[in-house]
Write a protein that holds these residues in place. Structure first.
Motif, PDB file in Angstrom:
ATOM      1  N   LEU A 152       0.835  -1.136   0.003  1.00 52.95           N
ATOM      2  CA  LEU A 152       0.108  -0.018   0.117  1.00 52.95           C
ATOM      3  C   LEU A 152       0.893   1.327  -0.074  1.00 52.95           C
ATOM      4  CD1 LEU A 152      -2.817   1.318   0.089  1.00 52.95           C
ATOM      5  CD2 LEU A 152      -2.692   1.157   2.865  1.00 52.95           C
ATOM      6  N   ARG A 153       1.923   1.324   0.716  1.00 51.99           N
ATOM      7  CA  ARG A 153       2.740   2.452   0.879  1.00 51.99           C
ATOM      8  C   ARG A 153       3.343   2.639  -0.362  1.00 51.99           C
ATOM      9  NH1 ARG A 153       4.301   0.200   6.037  1.00 51.99           N
ATOM     10  NH2 ARG A 153       6.171  -0.634   5.077  1.00 51.99           N
ATOM     11  N   ALA A 154       3.921   1.686  -1.163  1.00 53.66           N
ATOM     12  CA  ALA A 154       4.554   1.527  -2.359  1.00 53.66           C
ATOM     13  C   ALA A 154       3.617   2.119  -3.466  1.00 53.66           C
ATOM     14  CB  ALA A 154       5.049   0.219  -2.904  1.00 53.66           C
ATOM     15  N   SER A 155       2.228   1.719  -3.642  1.00 54.30           N
ATOM     16  CA  SER A 155       1.280   2.165  -4.279  1.00 54.30           C
ATOM     17  C   SER A 155       0.942   3.404  -4.109  1.00 54.30           C
ATOM     18  CB  SER A 155       0.008   1.425  -4.682  1.00 54.30           C
ATOM     19  OG  SER A 155      -0.545   1.362  -3.237  1.00 54.30           O
ATOM     20  N   GLN A 156       1.141   3.978  -2.995  1.00 54.53           N
ATOM     21  CA  GLN A 156       0.741   5.399  -2.644  1.00 54.53           C
ATOM     22  C   GLN A 156       2.134   6.182  -3.058  1.00 54.53           C
ATOM     23  OE1 GLN A 156      -1.672   7.092  -1.500  1.00 54.53           O
ATOM     24  NE2 GLN A 156      -3.062   5.409  -1.136  1.00 54.53           N
ATOM     25  N   ALA A 157       3.258   5.771  -2.812  1.00 54.30           N
ATOM     26  CA  ALA A 157       4.400   6.467  -3.378  1.00 54.30           C
ATOM     27  C   ALA A 157       4.351   6.748  -5.006  1.00 54.30           C
ATOM     28  CB  ALA A 157       5.708   5.621  -2.949  1.00 54.30           C
ATOM     29  N   ARG A 158       3.788   5.558  -5.708  1.00 52.15           N
ATOM     30  CA  ARG A 158       3.681   5.742  -7.119  1.00 52.15           C
ATOM     31  C   ARG A 158       2.734   6.635  -7.446  1.00 52.15           C
ATOM     32  NH1 ARG A 158       0.706   1.446 -10.702  1.00 52.15           N
ATOM     33  NH2 ARG A 158       0.915   2.208 -12.715  1.00 52.15           N
ATOM     34  N   LEU A 159       1.595   6.599  -6.787  1.00 51.10           N
ATOM     35  CA  LEU A 159       0.535   7.560  -7.371  1.00 51.10           C
ATOM     36  C   LEU A 159       0.948   8.844  -7.046  1.00 51.10           C
ATOM     37  CD1 LEU A 159      -2.467   8.180  -7.781  1.00 51.10           C
ATOM     38  CD2 LEU A 159      -2.863   8.032  -5.425  1.00 51.10           C
ATOM     39  N   ASP A 160       1.904   9.347  -6.024  1.00 54.15           N
ATOM     40  CA  ASP A 160       2.073  10.515  -5.792  1.00 54.15           C
ATOM     41  C   ASP A 160       3.229  10.929  -6.747  1.00 54.15           C
ATOM     42  OD1 ASP A 160       0.792  10.959  -3.301  1.00 54.15           O
ATOM     43  OD2 ASP A 160       2.652  10.330  -2.144  1.00 54.15           O
ATOM     44  N   ALA A 161       4.077   9.963  -7.238  1.00 53.71           N
ATOM     45  CA  ALA A 161       4.978  10.248  -8.252  1.00 53.71           C
ATOM     46  C   ALA A 161       4.311  10.546  -9.782  1.00 53.71           C
ATOM     47  CB  ALA A 161       5.990   9.104  -8.276  1.00 53.71           C
ATOM     48  N   THR A 162       3.181   9.539  -9.659  1.00 54.13           N
ATOM     49  CA  THR A 162       2.346   9.843 -11.038  1.00 54.13           C
ATOM     50  C   THR A 162       1.651  11.190 -10.977  1.00 54.13           C
ATOM     51  OG1 THR A 162       2.330   7.360 -11.036  1.00 54.13           O
ATOM     52  CG2 THR A 162       1.003   8.642 -12.706  1.00 54.13           C
ATOM     53  N   GLN A 163       1.237  11.623 -10.049  1.00 58.59           N
ATOM     54  CA  GLN A 163       0.575  12.981  -9.774  1.00 58.59           C
ATOM     55  C   GLN A 163       1.551  13.963 -10.367  1.00 58.59           C
ATOM     56  OE1 GLN A 163      -1.336  12.945  -6.068  1.00 58.59           O
ATOM     57  NE2 GLN A 163      -3.138  12.022  -6.821  1.00 58.59           N
ATOM     58  N   LEU A 164       2.587  13.977  -9.440  1.00 60.58           N
ATOM     59  CA  LEU A 164       3.849  14.972  -9.960  1.00 60.58           C
ATOM     60  C   LEU A 164       4.278  14.791 -11.277  1.00 60.58           C
ATOM     61  CD1 LEU A 164       5.622  17.155  -8.671  1.00 60.58           C
ATOM     62  CD2 LEU A 164       7.317  15.337  -8.082  1.00 60.58           C
ATOM     63  N   GLY A 165       4.445  13.750 -11.964  1.00 60.52           N
ATOM     64  CA  GLY A 165       4.693  13.411 -13.401  1.00 60.52           C
ATOM     65  C   GLY A 165       3.743  13.998 -14.185  1.00 60.52           C
ATOM     66  N   ARG A 166       2.363  13.871 -13.895  1.00 61.36           N
ATOM     67  CA  ARG A 166       1.175  14.389 -14.755  1.00 61.36           C
ATOM     68  C   ARG A 166       1.367  15.926 -14.873  1.00 61.36           C
ATOM     69  NH1 ARG A 166      -2.277  16.066 -17.691  1.00 61.36           N
ATOM     70  NH2 ARG A 166      -4.685  15.467 -17.462  1.00 61.36           N
ATOM     71  N   GLN A 167       1.740  16.504 -13.440  1.00 64.32           N
ATOM     72  CA  GLN A 167       1.615  18.241 -13.430  1.00 64.32           C
ATOM     73  C   GLN A 167       2.722  18.611 -14.302  1.00 64.32           C
ATOM     74  OE1 GLN A 167       1.992  18.744  -9.304  1.00 64.32           O
ATOM     75  NE2 GLN A 167      -0.233  18.254  -8.978  1.00 64.32           N
ATOM     76  N   VAL A 168       3.953  17.728 -14.343  1.00 62.08           N
ATOM     77  CA  VAL A 168       4.985  18.464 -15.102  1.00 62.08           C
ATOM     78  C   VAL A 168       5.078  18.070 -16.562  1.00 62.08           C
ATOM     79  CG1 VAL A 168       6.649  18.677 -13.117  1.00 62.08           C
ATOM     80  CG2 VAL A 168       6.603  16.613 -14.441  1.00 62.08           C
TER      81      VAL A 168
END
Length: 185
Positions: free
Chosen positions: A110-126
């Motif tokens: 769960l922590r890993a998928s949350q980290a992936r989600l955070d990274a994907t959201q940041l990647g989407r913003q940039v």
């Protein structure tokens, strides 16, 4: 009950000696043509009664053998039930032990998928990630959260099953299980 049946039959099937006592009194009175009359009779009896069973063609011994076999069957069924409860208790205990490790692993997932989600959201913003990548990451995070909740529910049920098998399931244990289940989130 089977042991009691065997003991009761053994007592009743053999020779018995009983002490017998009886007392009675009768009083008759009346008047008639020749005058008034009365009669009183008393009877007292004390004795020993011996009962010796007659030969019944093997019926007594057959019944006794039947009761002994029924007793052996009941004892075997009791042993089987005890073994089943012991086996179910061991299995529930092992599932709980394995469940603790599975919970830790699912928590890490769960922590890993949350980290992936955070990274994907940041990647989407940039502009490095697409909306599809973000949706997939959100889906994976939700699936990991659901899997952890299902695992915790399963472990709560296993804990209750173990308490029931050991005879310790009561209202307090049920209340503790329902209070602890949401807190585990």
């Amino acid at each position: 009950m089977a042991r009691q049946d065997v003991a009761q039959y053994a007592r009743g099937a053999g020779t018995t000696v009983d002490l017998v006592a009886q007392a009675s009194r009768e009083h008759l009175s009346g008047s008639g043509r020749y005058g008034h009359g009365s009669n009183t009779a008393q009877q007292h009896l004390v004795g020993v009664q011996i009962t010796v069973p007659l030969y019944t063609g093997g019926q007594r011994s057959a019944r006794q053998q039947e009761l002994l076999h029924l007793q052996a069957k009941a004892e075997a069924e009791l042993d089987r039930a005890r073994q089943q409860v012991a086996q179910q208790t061991r299995a529930a205990w092992l599932r709980l032990q394995a469940g603790a490790a599975r919970t830790e692993a699912q928590d890490a997932a769960l922590r890993a998928s949350q980290a992936r989600l955070d990274a994907t959201q940041l990647g989407r913003q940039v502009g490095d990630r697409t909306t599809l990548d973000l949706l997939n990451a959100q889906n994976d995070a939700a699936a990991a959260e659901l899997a952890l909740a299902q695992l915790r529910t399963t472990l709560t049920l296993e804990r209750l099953r173990l308490l029931a098998l050991t005879g310790q399931l009561d209202e307090r244990a049920l209340h503790t299980a329902t209070v602890d289940a949401p807190a585990a989130k």
